[in-house]
Design an enzyme around this catalytic site. Structure first.
Site, short mmCIF file in Angstrom:
data_model
loop_
_atom_site.label_atom_id
_atom_site.label_comp_id
_atom_site.label_asym_id
_atom_site.label_seq_id
_atom_site.Cartn_x
_atom_site.Cartn_y
_atom_site.Cartn_z
N HIS A 134 88.09 10.52 57.84
CA HIS A 134 88.19 9.21 58.71
C HIS A 134 87.47 8.14 57.94
O HIS A 134 86.62 8.38 56.90
CB HIS A 134 87.32 9.57 59.92
N ASP A 211 80.85 15.71 58.95
CA ASP A 211 81.29 14.77 59.97
C ASP A 211 81.89 15.58 60.99
O ASP A 211 82.93 16.27 61.17
CB ASP A 211 82.53 13.72 59.48
N GLN A 214 84.86 15.25 65.59
CA GLN A 214 85.98 15.96 66.19
C GLN A 214 85.64 17.51 66.33
O GLN A 214 86.29 17.90 67.14
CB GLN A 214 87.45 15.80 65.31
N LYS A 237 82.54 11.62 72.39
CA LYS A 237 83.62 12.53 72.04
C LYS A 237 83.21 13.97 72.83
O LYS A 237 83.99 14.79 72.89
CB LYS A 237 84.05 12.73 70.86
N CYS A 376 92.46 5.27 61.78
CA CYS A 376 91.41 5.06 60.71
C CYS A 376 91.39 6.15 59.73
O CYS A 376 90.32 6.64 59.20
CB CYS A 376 90.22 5.16 61.33
N1 C6P Z 1 87.66 8.69 65.70
C1 C6P Z 1 89.97 8.53 66.93
O1 C6P Z 1 90.71 8.29 67.57
P1 C6P Z 1 82.57 6.85 66.15
O2 C6P Z 1 83.65 5.62 66.27
O3 C6P Z 1 81.53 6.37 65.37
O4 C6P Z 1 82.08 7.45 67.20
O5 C6P Z 1 83.30 7.86 65.56
C2 C6P Z 1 83.86 7.77 64.11
C3 C6P Z 1 84.79 8.96 63.78
C4 C6P Z 1 84.17 9.73 62.63
N2 C6P Z 1 84.97 10.82 62.32
C5 C6P Z 1 86.04 11.11 62.78
C6 C6P Z 1 86.56 12.49 62.18
C7 C6P Z 1 86.56 10.57 64.03
O6 C6P Z 1 87.49 10.98 64.55
C8 C6P Z 1 85.93 9.32 64.31
C9 C6P Z 1 86.38 8.43 65.38
C10 C6P Z 1 88.54 8.14 66.74
O7 C6P Z 1 90.28 9.56 65.85
C11 C6P Z 1 88.39 6.55 66.61
S1 C6P Z 1 89.18 6.08 65.38
#
Ligand code: C6P
Length: 421
Positions: A134, A211, A214, A237, A376
């Site tokens: 991401h 990370d 997910q 999440k 993203c």
């Molecule tokens: N992905 C998706 O729809 P935040 O926004 O900081 O809570 O998470 C960022 C992020 C980082 N790593 C991974 C693997 C992610 O999937 C995400 C967030 C969402 O896939 C929003 S783009």
């Protein structure tokens, strides 16, 4: 339905009861349509207990934390520290002080990039990434590498969207300082072999940052068993509130790093021209933290523990199997990413001749919420040779009926969009 792939039985799992715990799942959309929420990868829905807990904070003991000179301050502080301990237990961190509240995964990774990378990276050092990350696990590393004269290297992907560990030794070198890798791809659904990567990184003297945005919401994760150094994830999440996230790091690393942000709460003593910083975790929690959100995240963890991660994982595996099979039957639909045994509960796809955004817009007319776009992950989409994809991301509150509704609606989508041309 597919065959049971886990030792844990899901026979007793009552998805209808679970759905009743999530008030939003009962709402009707315009046209009196039921909501089919297949966008948990973007943000999960919240159980009533989390919503109630967050409201309770504001209604009963709203105050600032760690400044406790009164009853409310003491109560809210102890509630927030209880939440911190629940997070420690969830990821089996050795010490509660290693758990830092942030605003989310993005901020957690930026914190490490700035506070660790800014302090320790030197020209010629290497950071090891890969193209399924991401942007939150790419851009901060690009920025700090540029500033420090470090180089980014990439673990190649296999044609089916897994990390090609046979080629790891060609990119993991004695110059590698840190490997940043996702636990689960937010597009391909690929579950990465974190333990093996961390162990091979360690042999080269490199750190591993995971990370977990997910992966943490879908299965147990033990930072000690995996042998990793940093873990970042988001509360929203994990069935918790928005605005709160977590960074876990090993004590000695966190202590060796400079603070990321300066301000109140993170200092021991301030003079006109300099400051002494506080201990972890306060050192990385400048300003007022997301208090009600952190406490709500603690309640979300209680909720998933109550349902049971083993049960959640087993149910989601069956659901994903069903989704994978049903979607594979749709003419002209290509599923992105690896075979089922390498993936979690995310199924992204492209439909021949149709734009992803158009597909999601027409699905929405049927009450089906999916995500379309690059999610993203532009470098991943470049690698796949596509500009966008449609993503169904599942959770343990979803059902086979909802997958059927998606598949049926895709037939409708094709009709509508073919007519439009
Ligand atoms: N992905 C998706 O729809 P935040 O926004 O900081 O809570 O998470 C960022 C992020 C980082 N790593 C991974 C693997 C992610 O999937 C995400 C967030 C969402 O896939 C929003 S783009």
């Amino acid at each position: 339905m597919g065959s049971e792939t886990s030792a844990v039985s899901v026979v007793d799992f009552d998805v209808a009861a679970v759905r009743r715990d999530f008030p939003i799942l009962a709402r009707r959309l315009p046209g009196d349509l039921p909501l089919v929420y297949l966008d948990t990868g973007a943000t999960s829905q919240k159980p009533a207990s989390v919503i109630a807990k967050t409201a309770e904070v504001y209604a009963q003991y709203n105050a600032n934390v760690h400044r406790g000179v009164h009853t409310l301050g003491d109560q809210v502080t102890s509630e927030m520290e209880e939440a911190r301990e629940k997070i420690r237990a969830l990821i089996n961190a050795p010490e509660v002080d290693e758990v830092i509240f942030t605003s989310g995964t993005t901020m957690s990774i930026n914190l490490v990039a700035r506070a660790w990378g800014g302090r320790f990276l030197k020209p010629g050092d290497e950071l090891l990434l890969n193209e399924m990350e991401h942007h939150a696990n790419l851009v901060p590393w690009q920025q700090i590498a540029n500033e420090r004269g470090a180089t980014l290297r990439f673990i190649p992907l296999t044609p089916d969207g897994r990390l090609d560990l046979e080629q790891l030794d060609s990119v993991l070198t004695d110059r590698t300082r840190l490997v940043a890798v996702t636990g689960m791809s937010n597009v391909l659904g690929t579950i990465n072999p974190i333990g093996e990567i961390a162990s091979r990184a360690r042999q080269r003297g490199a750190l591993t940052l995971v990370d977990g945005a997910q992966s943490v919401p879908h299965d147990t994760l033990d930072v000690q068993a995996l042998g990793i150094d940093f873990l970042a994830f988001s509360g929203h999440k994990l069935y918790g509130p928005t605005g709160v996230g977590v960074l876990w790091g090993k004590r000695e690393l966190l202590e060796s790093m400079d603070p990321f942000l300066g301000g109140g709460n993170m200092i021991r003593r301030v003079w006109k021209d300099r400051s002494d910083f506080g201990e972890i975790p306060a050192k990385f929690e400048a300003g007022t933290p997301p208090i009600a959100q952190a406490i709500g995240l603690g309640t979300a963890i209680d909720y998933v523990n109550h349902v049971g991660f083993a049960t959640i994982a087993a149910y989601e595996r069956k659901l994903t199997h069903y989704a994978y099979r049903r979607l594979s039957e749709v003419a002209g639909l290509r599923i992105l990413g690896p075979a089922e045994e390498h993936r979690g509960s995310i199924v992204s796809f492209v439909l021949e001749g149709l734009q992803a955004n158009d597909v999601s817009e027409v699905l929405d007319r049927k009450g089906i919420a999916v995500r379309a776009g690059h999610h993203c992950t532009m470098p991943l989409h470049d690698l796949l040779g596509i500009s966008a994809s449609v993503r169904a991301s599942l959770a343990f509150y979803n059902t086979n009926d909802e997958i059927d509704a998606l598949v049926d609606a895709l037939e409708y989508v094709r009709k509508v969009l073919t007519k439009r041309r």
